[in-house]
Motif scaffolding. Structure first.
Motif, short mmCIF file in Angstrom:
data_model
loop_
_atom_site.label_atom_id
_atom_site.label_comp_id
_atom_site.label_asym_id
_atom_site.label_seq_id
_atom_site.Cartn_x
_atom_site.Cartn_y
_atom_site.Cartn_z
N TYR A 76 13.36 -89.64 19.12
CA TYR A 76 14.77 -90.10 19.33
C TYR A 76 14.88 -91.10 18.23
N PHE A 92 5.05 -101.26 11.70
CA PHE A 92 6.25 -100.45 12.54
C PHE A 92 5.93 -99.07 13.11
N LEU A 94 2.74 -97.94 13.40
CA LEU A 94 1.64 -98.35 14.32
C LEU A 94 2.17 -98.96 15.89
N MET A 96 5.27 -98.18 16.83
CA MET A 96 6.01 -97.31 17.81
C MET A 96 4.89 -96.17 18.22
N GLN A 143 9.54 -92.28 12.63
CA GLN A 143 9.12 -92.92 14.13
C GLN A 143 9.36 -91.67 14.78
N LEU A 146 6.65 -89.21 14.83
CA LEU A 146 5.24 -89.48 15.25
C LEU A 146 4.55 -88.90 16.38
N ASN A 147 5.07 -88.48 17.28
CA ASN A 147 4.62 -87.90 18.56
C ASN A 147 4.60 -86.21 18.62
#
Lengths: 292, 250
Positions: A76, A92, A94, A96, A143, A146-147
């Motif tokens: 998001y 930042f 890392l 998140m 960010q 990231l996942n």
């Protein structure tokens, strides 16, 4: 992969921000269009599970969007977001990653890859407070990815990006949309036009159109005209028809307008664009005329 | 085939065939599932993200309290010393409140709410680490000062913990009630006021620290601790509501 929004309403006091909205999103890129106050951000917040609907439900593959499992699959980027200014881009990301439950070793590889993708590798160790608006926006996009999310929700992601960065962003999103649900809202209609196969149009909290871009454009197909006229004629036409665009030319005023019939003998029928549709629905001028 | 022959064979193969470049390595890696961090891993990870300055200020406050108690002559009225020292305790709360309010102050809340370990969990972890570190500072201070107060470690500890818990409750209430960024200033005002009250007490109401009131102090201490727990849980549970109450609608 299915994100179901079922009769969702969000009310703040007397104001209804989202009104009984139902929609099902499957794999692909969706563009969410609407004027300020249309309820886009509220809808996105509810889809992220960070705001509870007043009524209705939102589920992803049968899981409630409030669950941890859903948040594992979610990326998001909020519209207005801040950063801890003392963090570098790496710190930042890392941070998140830690919130997203990504183990540090894995996070480091992913961060290096993403910083490269968003062109921030060279400034990765600089503090965020030294970044320009566009750089911060790119970091925000990084960010969100990231996942490796299966649901990607981006609220005004292209604001602050220069044209070159926007092209790169569009390519990234088009690539991501192949195997996940991507929903993006923006005022930059051309971004939606380029990357979103599906368009959702909201007005005053309600869903007014939803469908493939080509389908939606059929609504104004054969109704978009352009003509060069004198100032006096332009004034007359402006009172009669919804005006999409007006530009002063050497030999008069170039008008782009919406009309079911030919508005002027010199008018030429044009191909409709998403921007025409957007301005038709959301220009104040048009709204005033509709009221009359 | 012995080791030497094997090594030679590998070297010959390497010469004969060019190793192909890796293709779509990132795409392949991104498809692999990996175990997510556990809560305890997350909690320990978060220790690294609490600012160094927070720890340093806590240590500085501890040293100041220690020096004040050691080098000032409070022998005439023993309790005046502990009251003066305890006037520094609200500053410890303020440092923690500033750390907790970073998310609010810098507008990170929305992003933090959308992650696996959401804002509520994050606040719980931060509150726990800061609470533990403050408790360590207060208990170590009490240990160093206990010889100056009749009643030893327990009484000294209570005199230090009560203003701490009182300021904590006040700050938590302010965090719950006030909007966005100005909350830091309200917490600073609250901490300053409590410190000022304690300094006034050290001059005019030393009798409150007499041993006959120890039980009352212990009772207040327990009451404030329970209140703080309740308020913390309430804040964490209502994180979403508190966040959106202060935002405009779109």
């Amino acid at each position: 992969m299915e994100l179901v929004i079922d009769r969702v309403t969000k009310q703040f006091g007397n104001k209804i921000a989202v009104d009984n909205l139902s929609i099902t999103l499957t794999q692909g890129v969706y563009g969410l269009l609407g004027a300020n106050g249309a309820g886009k951000t509220t809808l996105m917040r509810m889809m992220c599970g960070i705001m509870t609907p007043t009524s209705g439900m939102i589920q992803y593959n049968g899981i409630d969007v409030k669950s941890e499992d859903y948040r594992d699959d979610l990326g998001y980027l909020p519209q207005d977001f801040g950063y801890y200014p003392d963090f570098t881009a790496i710190e930042f990301l890392l941070y998140m990653s830690s919130l997203k439950g990504i183990p540090t070793m894995r996070a480091k590889d992913k961060i290096a890859e993403l910083l490269d993708n968003v062109n921030l590798k060279s400034v990765a160790k600089k503090k965020i407070k030294t970044y320009s608006g566009g750089m911060k926006q790119r970091l925000g996009i990084a960010q969100a990815l990231l996942n490796n999310p299966k649901i990607l929700i981006l609220d005004e992601p292209t604001g602050g990006l220069d044209p070159k960065e926007r092209v790169k962003f569009r390519n990234i999103i088009s690539e991501l949309g192949k195997d996940r649900v991507v929903l993006l809202s923006t005022h930059i209609v051309s971004d939606v036009e380029y990357i979103a196969g599906n368009i959702i149009v909201m007005k005053e909290g309600r869903l007014i159109h939803q469908g493939a871009r080509t389908e939606i454009l059929k609504l104004i197909e054969g109704k978009v005209w352009e003509c060069v006229v004198s100032q006096a004629e332009a004034d007359k036409l402006m009172k009669q028809y919804p005006i999409i665009n007006m530009r002063n030319e050497k030999n008069g005023v170039l008008l782009r307008l919406i009309s079911s019939n030919i508005p002027d003998k010199k008018a030429l029928l044009m191909d409709a664009s998403l921007e025409d549709l957007y301005l038709y629905y959301f220009s104040d001028q048009v709204i005033e005329k509709e009221g009359k | 085939m012995n080791f030497k022959e094997k090594k030679q064979l590998i070297s010959e193969i390497k010469k004969a065939y060019v190793q192909p470049k890796t293709r779509q390595k990132e795409a392949f890696l991104s498809k692999l599932s990996y175990p997510k961090s556990t809560f305890s891993q997350f909690a320990f990870d978060q220790l690294a993200f609490i600012r160094r300055r927070t720890w340093l200020i806590s240590i500085a406050l501890f040293v100041t309290m220690e020096l004040l108690m050691r080098y000032n002559n409070f022998t005439e009225i023993q309790s005046a010393g502990i009251i003066t020292v305890s006037a520094f305790v609200p500053m410890l709360t303020l440092v923690s409140a500033i750390e907790l309010l970073r998310s609010k102050r810098y507008g990170m809340g929305e992003m933090e709410m959308s992650t696996r370990f959401s804002l509520g969990t994050l606040m719980l972890v931060k509150m726990s680490w800061l609470g533990i570190s403050n408790l360590v500072v207060l208990m170590t201070s009490a240990l160093f000062m206990m010889d100056k107060i009749e009643g030893g470690f327990v009484r000294t500890g209570i005199y230090l913990i009560v203003p701490y818990l009182f300021t904590c409750n006040l700050s938590l209430w302010l965090i719950k009630k006030t909007k966005e960024k100005e909350c830091v200033y309200y917490c600073a005002t609250a901490s300053g006021t409590v410190s000022l009250i304690l300094l006034v007490l050290s001059k005019n109401a030393v009798w409150l620290y007499e041993s006959r009131f120890t039980l009352a102090w212990a009772f207040i201490c327990i009451l404030l601790f329970i209140l703080m727990l309740v308020e913390s849980i309430r804040i964490i549970r209502n994180m979403e509501e508190n966040k959106w109450n202060s935002l405009s609608i779109e």
